[in-house]
Design an enzyme around this catalytic site. Structure first.
Site, PDB file in Angstrom:
ATOM      1  N   ASP A  51       0.864  -1.178   0.000  1.00 41.97           N
ATOM      2  CA  ASP A  51       0.000   0.000   0.000  1.00 41.97           C
ATOM      3  C   ASP A  51       0.900   1.226   0.000  1.00 41.97           C
ATOM      4  O   ASP A  51       1.923   1.252   0.693  1.00 41.97           O
ATOM      5  CB  ASP A  51      -0.862   0.043   1.264  1.00 41.97           C
ATOM      6  CG  ASP A  51      -1.999  -0.966   1.255  1.00 41.97           C
ATOM      7  OD1 ASP A  51      -2.035  -1.826   0.349  1.00 41.97           O
ATOM      8  OD2 ASP A  51      -2.863  -0.885   2.148  1.00 41.97           O
ATOM      9  N   HIS A 103       4.836  -7.361  -0.151  1.00 43.07           N
ATOM     10  CA  HIS A 103       4.448  -8.640  -0.739  1.00 43.07           C
ATOM     11  C   HIS A 103       5.065  -8.827  -2.116  1.00 43.07           C
ATOM     12  O   HIS A 103       5.589  -7.889  -2.711  1.00 43.07           O
ATOM     13  CB  HIS A 103       2.924  -8.726  -0.826  1.00 43.07           C
ATOM     14  CG  HIS A 103       2.254  -8.745   0.512  1.00 43.07           C
ATOM     15  ND1 HIS A 103       1.622  -9.855   1.028  1.00 43.07           N
ATOM     16  CD2 HIS A 103       2.112  -7.774   1.455  1.00 43.07           C
ATOM     17  CE1 HIS A 103       1.123  -9.570   2.232  1.00 43.07           C
ATOM     18  NE2 HIS A 103       1.411  -8.315   2.507  1.00 43.07           N
ATOM     19  N   SER A 151       8.886   2.837   4.872  1.00 40.62           N
ATOM     20  CA  SER A 151       9.847   3.418   3.957  1.00 40.62           C
ATOM     21  C   SER A 151       9.423   3.239   2.520  1.00 40.62           C
ATOM     22  O   SER A 151       8.337   3.647   2.138  1.00 40.62           O
ATOM     23  CB  SER A 151      11.223   2.802   4.196  1.00 40.62           C
ATOM     24  OG  SER A 151      12.188   3.453   3.422  1.00 40.62           O
TER      25      SER A 151
END
Length: 283
Positions: free
Chosen positions: A96, A152, A250
């Protein structure tokens, strides 16, 4: 841009150059790992209010039930909240966040911001390992403090190497990206390299100011050693599988070889993305 805005940005960058980055991150890291009810609850509540964290999509919706601030920050999402694009040829967002930049790696140079770029070799930290990406494709995804902070797999592959590279800990927001040359190739990072059905792929987890740690599924939470560490692996991971996580967030950078994928046209700098969303597809 007004003169005041320019001065604020200059001050922000200069302060980062002056502060003891590693020491500050270690102090913050100890607070973030604390399981003392008063410490962790104050930290969680303050952070939740400042960044308007939406816990309705989290597996644990009660902020005070998290064991520590770190547990809260790396919280899991409810099943089904993020769908992984099912097209076999799709490449999906690893996290995200927002697209910082994406596009083609031109003669080994990766675009960072207006007037700024860095080499794939410096990012990867090894000439031979970086060679497949010299004219490939890249996507840089910035995770803001309010985002879900697990990273992911953008495409299925076999993890073959991890390369920990010590470095600085500048902030990785847009202001810093525009003013710190080679930012992502200067900060501490964990490089994860894969064999896929379309060739080599890299996912680079880049540390930042007050990031209290980077974790991967094969290394666990990385303990900074001040030296480069290369490890070999043989771990198959499906598209969408968890690869790692940030403690205080980050940037994740994805690299592919030349002529292997094509990014979807609607994505550009500052496009908001969610983990599992299609960013492009194989050629």
């Amino acid at each position: 841009m007004s003169l005041i805005s320019k001065l604020k940005k200059q001050v922000f960058v200069q302060v980062q150059r002056m502060v003891p980055q590693q020491q500050l991150s270690r102090v913050i890291g100890k607070v973030a790992a604390s399981e003392h009810p008063v410490v962790k609850n104050l930290a969680i509540q303050a952070f939740k209010a400042k960044y308007q964290i939406d816990l309705s999509i989290a597996e644990q919706t009660d902020a005070l039930k998290y064991q520590s601030f770190n547990a809260f920050f790396t919280r899991a999402l409810k099943d089904g909240i993020r769908e992984i694009d099912s097209d076999a040829g799709s490449v999906v967002s690893p996290a995200d966040g927002a697209i910082s930049q994406l596009g083609t790696i031109r003669q080994g140079e990766i675009f960072q911001a207006k007037g700024q770029s860095f080499s794939a070799e410096k990012l990867i930290g090894d000439l031979q390992l970086a060679e497949p990406f010299q004219n490939g494709e890249f996507a840089t995804v910035y995770l803001s403090p309010r985002d879900y902070h697990r990273v992911h797999m953008p495409f299925a592959g076999t993890l073959t190497e991890t390369l920990y590279i010590p470095g600085e800990l500048f902030s990785v927001n847009q202001t810093t990206a525009e003013n710190i040359p080679g930012l992502f190739a200067r900060n501490e990072r964990m490089v994860c390299l894969f064999d896929t059905e379309i060739g080599r792929m890299a996912v680079v987890l880049v540390g930042a100011m007050i990031v209290a740690g980077i974790e991967t599924v094969v290394t666990g939470k990385v303990r900074p050693t001040g030296r480069v560490e290369l490890n070999h692996h043989d771990l198959k991971l499906d598209k969408g599988a968890e690869l790692g996580r940030f403690y205080l967030g980050s940037t994740a950078i994805v690299l592919f070889e030349q002529d292997k994928i094509r990014w979807d046209e609607q994505f550009k700098a500052n496009s908001v993305v969610v983990m599992g969303e299609r960013l492009g597809r194989t050629v």
